[in-house]
Design an enzyme around this catalytic site. Sequence first.
Site, PDB file in Angstrom:
ATOM      1  N   HIS A   2      94.227  44.494  85.261  1.00 52.10           N
ATOM      2  CA  HIS A   2      94.210  44.817  83.827  1.00 52.10           C
ATOM      3  C   HIS A   2      95.485  45.538  83.385  1.00 52.10           C
ATOM      4  CE1 HIS A   2      90.201  43.515  84.144  1.00 52.10           C
ATOM      5  NE2 HIS A   2      89.581  44.661  84.250  1.00 52.10           N
TER       6      HIS A   2
ATOM      7  N   TYR B  47      90.564  41.268  80.243  1.00 49.04           N
ATOM      8  CA  TYR B  47      91.397  42.131  79.400  1.00 49.04           C
ATOM      9  C   TYR B  47      92.400  41.320  78.581  1.00 49.04           C
ATOM     10  CZ  TYR B  47      90.393  46.991  79.316  1.00 49.04           C
ATOM     11  OH  TYR B  47      89.821  48.188  78.979  1.00 49.04           O
TER      12      TYR B  47
ATOM     13  N   ARG C   1     100.816  53.353  75.416  1.00 49.48           N
ATOM     14  CA  ARG C   1     101.512  54.427  74.685  1.00 49.48           C
ATOM     15  C   ARG C   1     102.994  54.400  75.066  1.00 49.48           C
ATOM     16  NH1 ARG C   1      99.735  59.415  72.322  1.00 49.48           N
ATOM     17  NH2 ARG C   1      97.631  58.652  72.811  1.00 49.48           N
TER      18      ARG C   1
ATOM     19  N   ASP D 195      74.222  38.812  87.537  1.00 46.69           N
ATOM     20  CA  ASP D 195      74.419  39.752  86.429  1.00 46.69           C
ATOM     21  C   ASP D 195      75.488  39.282  85.452  1.00 46.69           C
ATOM     22  OD1 ASP D 195      72.483  41.606  86.823  1.00 46.69           O
ATOM     23  OD2 ASP D 195      73.835  43.298  87.135  1.00 46.69           O
TER      24      ASP D 195
ATOM     25  N   TYR E 147      98.987  52.931  65.929  1.00 39.46           N
ATOM     26  CA  TYR E 147      99.494  54.044  65.129  1.00 39.46           C
ATOM     27  C   TYR E 147     100.771  54.609  65.744  1.00 39.46           C
ATOM     28  CZ  TYR E 147      97.059  57.288  68.374  1.00 39.46           C
ATOM     29  OH  TYR E 147      96.622  57.978  69.475  1.00 39.46           O
TER      30      TYR E 147
ATOM     31  N   SER F 128      72.101  32.894  88.183  1.00 39.32           N
ATOM     32  CA  SER F 128      71.057  33.919  88.298  1.00 39.32           C
ATOM     33  C   SER F 128      71.631  35.329  88.373  1.00 39.32           C
ATOM     34  CB  SER F 128      70.210  33.655  89.552  1.00 39.32           C
ATOM     35  OG  SER F 128      71.027  33.714  90.718  1.00 39.32           O
TER      36      SER F 128
END
Length: 515
Positions: free
Chosen positions: A263, A202, A370, A42, A401, A40
Amino acid sequence: MAEQVALSRTQVCGILREELYQGDAFHQADTHIFIIMGASGDLAKKKIYPTIWWLFRDGLLPEDTFIVGYARSRLTVDDIRKQSEPFFKVTPEERPKLEEFFARNSYVAGQYDDPASYKHLNSHMNALHQGMQANRLFYLALPPTVYEAVTKNIQEICMSQTGWNRIIVEKPFGRDLQSSNQLSNHISSLFREDQIYRIDHYLGKEMVQNLMVLRFANRIFGPIWNRDNIACVILTFKEPFGTEGRGGYFDEFGIIRDVMQNHLLQMLCLVAMEKPASTDSDDVRDEKVKVLKCISEVETDNVVLGQYVGNPSGEGEATNGYLDDPTVPHGSTTATFAAAVLYVENERWDGVPFILRCGKALNERKAEVRLQFRDVAGDIFHQQCKRNELVIRVQPNEAVYTKMMTKKPGMFFNPEESELDLTYGNRYKNVKLPDAYERLILDVFCGSQMHFVRSDELREAWRIFTPLLHKIDREKPQPIPYVYGSRGPTEADELMKRVGFQYEGTYKWVNPHKL
């Protein structure tokens, strides 16, 4: 070069089905029961039911699969359908399939700490087709406070006697090392490690899973993936919205427990780990644990904490600060932004800062890895060259990239920043990337634990952050205010600069497909 022909969803799912059916791990002919504990709530409404529907729609579940919802609320399947169907994204052509899906759904109401309720649930499952022999998957979409009672009752009353049994556990896996160990020890006393699936969604994201392939399937990265060439690694998670009325739950945990300790640390492991012996689940997780064991407890001098305040010139929610959320306790010092620097103390990474940044109410939605490379030795271009960077963008618009220097076009002989770019939306047109939960739940059906957190991983992750978290809980330092919609506290930028990151601010990415 011939243009790549985009495969339709039907073709892609057909190929995947063929692979699944040919493998040994996907028991297509067996009956399966997928039990949603907390049906029930979320999470069930917005994620789990939609995910099971998508897998069913695409033919990626075993044919004889039943879905059983369980919660305290007295509901019917129609009630569950009304709550969850708005998140299904159903097309008119899929309506008949949707009816088939809900025909395989049922619902049982019961308490989480009452053995009689579980006996009723077990009787209900036994009454399904081949129910007594069925493989059973229990998804615990529940607060950790009820885990002990729920797992004990499942193990004692609801286990399949002839099929296999697996449980999926949602984060948070405790609040610190002690509570996490207590929970892990309890669950491990009831289930084997190969039955426990601690889910961090993740690890189901396309580009997070791509990290291993990029690193270990390409010769070009191997020789440069080390302290001799990489100056620093930045792992970023940014959300452009605040708590928006849900601050009461967030305030219990804060941004470090909510994002950084799980994460971002999982992404760090995939960047820093050595090549595993194989893609076997435990071979991969062994290497991740080795990385975590090389990381010392995070030092407070290498941490910046922030809390967003309203933007006077903003609109709507942007005018509200964290403390304006009516569900947040008055005067809360809970951080909504954190930056921390960790070091992996081994031969490959000694001295390289791993900078973890995460926050709410920032200037954009972004998650990325990065890697900033060191300066070119023996500069002959009069300090016009900027550092190379390799960027793996997890969300939005998945991409890989490389920032690099090229000759400026025309009559000039000056270097200019440019990029080598693989944007998934351009390279893989019309390929719909699956939701993270789709990948992970399918992995549970297949018995693959590669993208799930093992108990020793969890223990090491909490070891790194628990002293800092205890200090924050004890001393309640005042977080640095930052404006809703900004990049976060400037002190975080200063920390990054201090440990060796160079922010040039001169590079502007140009989408080559929109020129």
